[in-house]
Motif scaffolding. Structure first.
Motif, short mmCIF file in Angstrom:
data_model
loop_
_atom_site.label_atom_id
_atom_site.label_comp_id
_atom_site.label_asym_id
_atom_site.label_seq_id
_atom_site.Cartn_x
_atom_site.Cartn_y
_atom_site.Cartn_z
N MET A 59 -3.46 -9.95 15.93
CA MET A 59 -4.80 -9.65 15.49
C MET A 59 -4.76 -9.27 14.01
SD MET A 59 -7.41 -6.80 17.06
CE MET A 59 -8.13 -7.80 18.31
N GLU A 60 -5.60 -9.91 13.25
CA GLU A 60 -5.60 -9.73 11.79
C GLU A 60 -5.94 -8.30 11.36
OE1 GLU A 60 -4.46 -11.41 8.37
OE2 GLU A 60 -4.52 -12.43 10.28
N GLU A 61 -6.82 -7.64 12.11
CA GLU A 61 -7.19 -6.27 11.76
C GLU A 61 -5.99 -5.33 11.89
OE1 GLU A 61 -8.79 -8.03 14.17
OE2 GLU A 61 -10.66 -8.52 13.15
N ASN A 62 -5.22 -5.52 12.94
CA ASN A 62 -4.02 -4.70 13.11
C ASN A 62 -3.04 -4.95 11.98
OD1 ASN A 62 -4.88 -3.43 15.43
ND2 ASN A 62 -3.76 -4.77 16.80
N TRP A 63 -2.89 -6.22 11.59
CA TRP A 63 -1.94 -6.53 10.52
C TRP A 63 -2.33 -5.82 9.22
CZ3 TRP A 63 -1.55 -8.55 5.69
CH2 TRP A 63 -0.25 -8.76 5.25
N ALA A 64 -3.62 -5.73 8.94
CA ALA A 64 -4.07 -5.02 7.73
C ALA A 64 -3.66 -3.55 7.79
CB ALA A 64 -5.59 -5.16 7.57
N ILE A 65 -3.74 -2.95 8.97
CA ILE A 65 -3.30 -1.56 9.14
C ILE A 65 -1.80 -1.47 8.89
CG2 ILE A 65 -3.01 0.33 10.79
CD1 ILE A 65 -5.63 -0.71 12.13
N TYR A 66 -1.03 -2.38 9.49
CA TYR A 66 0.42 -2.37 9.30
C TYR A 66 0.77 -2.58 7.83
CZ TYR A 66 0.07 -3.26 14.31
OH TYR A 66 -0.26 -3.19 15.64
N ASN A 67 0.06 -3.48 7.17
CA ASN A 67 0.32 -3.76 5.76
C ASN A 67 0.16 -2.49 4.92
OD1 ASN A 67 0.96 -5.92 3.80
ND2 ASN A 67 -1.08 -5.47 2.99
N TYR A 68 -0.90 -1.73 5.19
CA TYR A 68 -1.13 -0.49 4.44
C TYR A 68 -0.03 0.53 4.74
CZ TYR A 68 -3.09 3.91 2.91
OH TYR A 68 -3.25 5.13 2.32
N ILE A 69 0.35 0.65 6.00
CA ILE A 69 1.39 1.61 6.37
C ILE A 69 2.72 1.25 5.72
CG2 ILE A 69 2.76 2.53 8.28
CD1 ILE A 69 0.14 2.30 10.00
N VAL A 70 3.07 -0.03 5.72
CA VAL A 70 4.32 -0.46 5.08
C VAL A 70 4.24 -0.23 3.57
CG1 VAL A 70 5.77 -2.47 4.59
CG2 VAL A 70 4.93 -2.07 6.92
N LEU A 71 3.06 -0.45 2.99
CA LEU A 71 2.88 -0.17 1.57
C LEU A 71 3.18 1.28 1.23
CD1 LEU A 71 1.77 -1.09 -1.27
CD2 LEU A 71 -0.46 -0.31 -0.46
N ILE A 72 2.63 2.21 2.00
CA ILE A 72 2.87 3.63 1.71
C ILE A 72 4.30 4.04 2.09
CG2 ILE A 72 0.45 4.29 1.71
CD1 ILE A 72 0.77 5.40 4.52
N ALA A 73 4.88 3.36 3.06
CA ALA A 73 6.26 3.68 3.46
C ALA A 73 7.24 3.35 2.34
CB ALA A 73 6.64 2.93 4.73
N ASN A 74 6.88 2.44 1.46
CA ASN A 74 7.75 2.09 0.34
C ASN A 74 7.98 3.27 -0.61
OD1 ASN A 74 8.79 -0.55 0.52
ND2 ASN A 74 6.78 -1.40 0.03
N ASP A 75 7.13 4.28 -0.54
CA ASP A 75 7.30 5.46 -1.39
C ASP A 75 8.38 6.41 -0.88
OD1 ASP A 75 5.28 4.58 -3.05
OD2 ASP A 75 3.73 5.79 -2.08
N TYR A 76 8.95 6.10 0.27
CA TYR A 76 9.97 6.96 0.89
C TYR A 76 11.32 6.27 0.83
CZ TYR A 76 6.02 9.66 2.39
OH TYR A 76 4.87 10.43 2.39
N LYS A 77 12.39 7.05 0.90
CA LYS A 77 13.72 6.46 0.74
C LYS A 77 14.14 5.59 1.92
CE LYS A 77 16.29 10.45 2.42
NZ LYS A 77 17.33 11.40 2.16
N SER A 78 13.49 5.79 3.08
CA SER A 78 13.82 4.99 4.26
C SER A 78 12.66 5.05 5.25
CB SER A 78 15.08 5.52 4.94
OG SER A 78 14.85 6.80 5.49
N GLY A 79 12.71 4.16 6.24
CA GLY A 79 11.73 4.19 7.31
C GLY A 79 11.81 5.49 8.09
N ARG A 80 13.03 5.96 8.26
CA ARG A 80 13.22 7.23 8.98
C ARG A 80 12.59 8.38 8.21
NH1 ARG A 80 18.90 9.04 11.31
NH2 ARG A 80 17.95 10.09 13.05
N ASP A 81 12.76 8.39 6.89
CA ASP A 81 12.16 9.43 6.06
C ASP A 81 10.63 9.38 6.16
OD1 ASP A 81 12.25 11.56 4.14
OD2 ASP A 81 11.81 10.10 2.55
N PHE A 82 10.07 8.18 6.13
CA PHE A 82 8.62 8.03 6.28
C PHE A 82 8.18 8.57 7.64
CE2 PHE A 82 5.02 5.68 8.01
CZ PHE A 82 4.05 5.96 7.07
#
Length: 86
Positions: free
Chosen positions: A1-24
């Motif tokens: 579903m495209e709407e869900n992907w937009a949510i995931y895209n935003y979350i992955v975008l902000i996760a890039n500010d952290y040193k790891s996925g675990r840190d996020f």
């Protein structure tokens, strides 16, 4: 579903500010497996339905209300995010 992907895209975008996925995940009171599910859904390797609880945890930890969160999702939906792997 495209709407869900937009949510995931935003979350992955902000996760890039952290040193790891675990840190996020730790910083947002999420299980690391939840972030891995989001990342796999973002890569379109997995079907995943994000829960409202997960969205609210991210909102609380970013000092956003739900309206602001979805505004950010909408604003960033067309950004081509490149995730730095852990």
């Amino acid at each position: 579903m495209e709407e869900n992907w937009a949510i995931y895209n935003y979350i992955v975008l902000i996760a890039n500010d952290y040193k790891s996925g675990r840190d996020f995940a730790d910083s947002h009171n999420l299980d690391e497996g939840t972030f891995r599910n989001i990342l796999e859904a973002w890569k379109k390797e997995k079907v995943y339905q994000i829960s409202l609880t997960t969205i609210y945890k991210i909102c609380r930890n970013r000092n956003l209300n739900i309206f602001q969160f979805f505004g950010e999702v909408e604003r960033h939906k067309d950004i081509a995010v490149i995730y730095k792997e852990d």
